[in-house]
Write a protein that holds these residues in place. Sequence first.
Motif, PDB file in Angstrom:
ATOM      1  N   THR A 192       0.856  -1.183   0.000  1.00  0.00           N
ATOM      2  CA  THR A 192       0.000   0.000   0.000  1.00  0.00           C
ATOM      3  C   THR A 192       0.891   1.232   0.000  1.00  0.00           C
ATOM      4  O   THR A 192       1.519   1.555   1.010  1.00  0.00           O
ATOM      5  CB  THR A 192      -0.924  -0.007   1.231  1.00  0.00           C
ATOM      6  N   ALA A 193       0.953   1.915  -1.138  1.00  0.00           N
ATOM      7  CA  ALA A 193       1.872   3.043  -1.309  1.00  0.00           C
ATOM      8  C   ALA A 193       1.128   4.367  -1.207  1.00  0.00           C
ATOM      9  O   ALA A 193       0.019   4.516  -1.724  1.00  0.00           O
ATOM     10  CB  ALA A 193       2.577   2.947  -2.656  1.00  0.00           C
ATOM     11  N   VAL A 194       1.755   5.330  -0.539  1.00  0.00           N
ATOM     12  CA  VAL A 194       1.184   6.670  -0.399  1.00  0.00           C
ATOM     13  C   VAL A 194       2.261   7.697  -0.733  1.00  0.00           C
ATOM     14  O   VAL A 194       3.456   7.413  -0.634  1.00  0.00           O
ATOM     15  CB  VAL A 194       0.645   6.907   1.030  1.00  0.00           C
ATOM     16  N   PRO A 195       1.864   8.917  -1.134  1.00  0.00           N
ATOM     17  CA  PRO A 195       2.865   9.947  -1.422  1.00  0.00           C
ATOM     18  C   PRO A 195       3.614  10.361  -0.162  1.00  0.00           C
ATOM     19  O   PRO A 195       3.046  10.406   0.928  1.00  0.00           O
ATOM     20  CB  PRO A 195       2.030  11.122  -1.957  1.00  0.00           C
ATOM     21  N   LEU A 196       4.883  10.656  -0.328  1.00  0.00           N
ATOM     22  CA  LEU A 196       5.665  11.213   0.772  1.00  0.00           C
ATOM     23  C   LEU A 196       5.457  12.723   0.780  1.00  0.00           C
ATOM     24  O   LEU A 196       5.680  13.392  -0.219  1.00  0.00           O
ATOM     25  CB  LEU A 196       7.146  10.894   0.590  1.00  0.00           C
ATOM     26  N   THR A 197       5.018  13.264   1.891  1.00  0.00           N
ATOM     27  CA  THR A 197       4.713  14.690   1.983  1.00  0.00           C
ATOM     28  C   THR A 197       5.548  15.347   3.075  1.00  0.00           C
ATOM     29  O   THR A 197       6.180  14.678   3.889  1.00  0.00           O
ATOM     30  CB  THR A 197       3.221  14.898   2.309  1.00  0.00           C
ATOM     31  N   LYS A 198       5.510  16.671   3.104  1.00  0.00           N
ATOM     32  CA  LYS A 198       6.226  17.412   4.143  1.00  0.00           C
ATOM     33  C   LYS A 198       5.733  17.026   5.526  1.00  0.00           C
ATOM     34  O   LYS A 198       6.497  17.003   6.486  1.00  0.00           O
ATOM     35  CB  LYS A 198       6.036  18.917   3.932  1.00  0.00           C
ATOM     36  N   PHE A 199       4.448  16.735   5.644  1.00  0.00           N
ATOM     37  CA  PHE A 199       3.889  16.355   6.941  1.00  0.00           C
ATOM     38  C   PHE A 199       4.625  15.141   7.499  1.00  0.00           C
ATOM     39  O   PHE A 199       5.006  15.111   8.670  1.00  0.00           O
ATOM     40  CB  PHE A 199       2.397  16.046   6.799  1.00  0.00           C
ATOM     41  N   LEU A 200       4.836  14.125   6.663  1.00  0.00           N
ATOM     42  CA  LEU A 200       5.456  12.886   7.121  1.00  0.00           C
ATOM     43  C   LEU A 200       6.954  13.033   7.364  1.00  0.00           C
ATOM     44  O   LEU A 200       7.600  12.098   7.820  1.00  0.00           O
ATOM     45  CB  LEU A 200       5.200  11.771   6.103  1.00  0.00           C
ATOM     46  N   LYS A 201       7.507  14.208   7.051  1.00  0.00           N
ATOM     47  CA  LYS A 201       8.928  14.454   7.279  1.00  0.00           C
ATOM     48  C   LYS A 201       9.142  15.475   8.398  1.00  0.00           C
ATOM     49  O   LYS A 201      10.236  15.990   8.567  1.00  0.00           O
ATOM     50  CB  LYS A 201       9.577  14.960   5.987  1.00  0.00           C
ATOM     51  N   THR A 202       8.083  15.754   9.187  1.00  0.00           N
ATOM     52  CA  THR A 202       8.154  16.769  10.233  1.00  0.00           C
ATOM     53  C   THR A 202       8.196  16.105  11.599  1.00  0.00           C
ATOM     54  O   THR A 202       7.203  15.543  12.065  1.00  0.00           O
ATOM     55  CB  THR A 202       6.949  17.723  10.151  1.00  0.00           C
ATOM     56  N   ARG A 203       9.354  16.145  12.236  1.00  0.00           N
ATOM     57  CA  ARG A 203       9.559  15.431  13.498  1.00  0.00           C
ATOM     58  C   ARG A 203       8.554  15.840  14.563  1.00  0.00           C
ATOM     59  O   ARG A 203       8.026  15.000  15.303  1.00  0.00           O
ATOM     60  CB  ARG A 203      10.986  15.670  14.002  1.00  0.00           C
TER      61      ARG A 203
END
Length: 359
Positions: A192-203
């Motif tokens: 199950t693939a989803v786009p990588l977004t800025k949200f998912l890169k925010t600690r």
Amino acid sequence: MNLSLLTHKDTLKNISKAASRIIHRSMKDDQKLISFQSVKGSLKAVAKNTCCFAEIYEDLPENSEGKGSFSISLEELKTLAKQNQDIFYFESDEEDINIYMPSDNIMMQRSLKRITPEDIPNIPAKLDWQSLDDNYFPELLLQAGEFAEEYSDITINKNTICFDGKNNKIVATDGKMMYIADMEISFTKKKTAVPLTKFLKTRELVTQAPVEAAYHKNKTEERVYLRFNNIIYSTEVLGSYPDYPKVIPNGDGLAWDIIEDAQMMLMQSIEDLPVNDKNYPIKLSFSKGKVKVEGKDNAFFVMKDKNISFSISLKVNSRIFSNIISMSFDTIRFFDEATPIVFDDEQTGRKALLMPLRG
């Protein structure tokens, strides 16, 4: 004046931070809105774009009044968040909801536009949430984020994170490099693939415990939901995902067991080389007991390491290679100029792949 609490200052900061990671600069002004839904005893705020949204919710005192649904622009929200104050209602009318914030003994008045509840994305009431490791999963997510830039076109299978429920792996790629790690996944039984977004890169957002995941499909869409404490993030699922295990080279290759001191020295040597930009190609030339790192204008650095027992030369992207080295993999495996370099961490099951540069 009859006051009712809308939201606390810490929640407001979270809303502002999440919205800033969801709403793109390229969006039209009338799309750069955060929707609020206030009912007695609770509040939820939602920021969305074309493929994903984030919902932040907060439990409020039971005597707090519900004021319905309304919206505010991202810029206005940022202004309010900077005041570091709780927000209160003080009166309302048919068109607007009025609020104030006490700041330096000055009443700051704002008006929020009413909207209909249908404008706010709804999360399915019944989701089968899977609890994820509160420490391990966020770090995997953030490490995966190092390996792919924010997506630009969600119709292609690049710049993605894949939850592989069949093989219990999490995979990130941007088409040039790949990150793979072991993770028990039960909320989906397939890739199950989803786009990588800025949200998912925010600690600050993804390290809020507890962490849970869910999958939902209906007649019109297929989505993944990730819950970080009081934040629920949801994104569309992309189409079929490549058979990534076939990309991983077979065999041990030319293995370099690289210790921490060697990692630090190699990163420093790459950083010290003169380059045109951070993506400048560097040449790595290995021979028994040493590696020569060559950059621009014939500048080079030679590092000795008794763990090097092979000979090979190839070019790599300096920034990406250095980033991967910084993530403390135990072994680097080289094959040839046309085969991905494999970075292994046998203890945790993490793996990274990087294609050498041609020429």
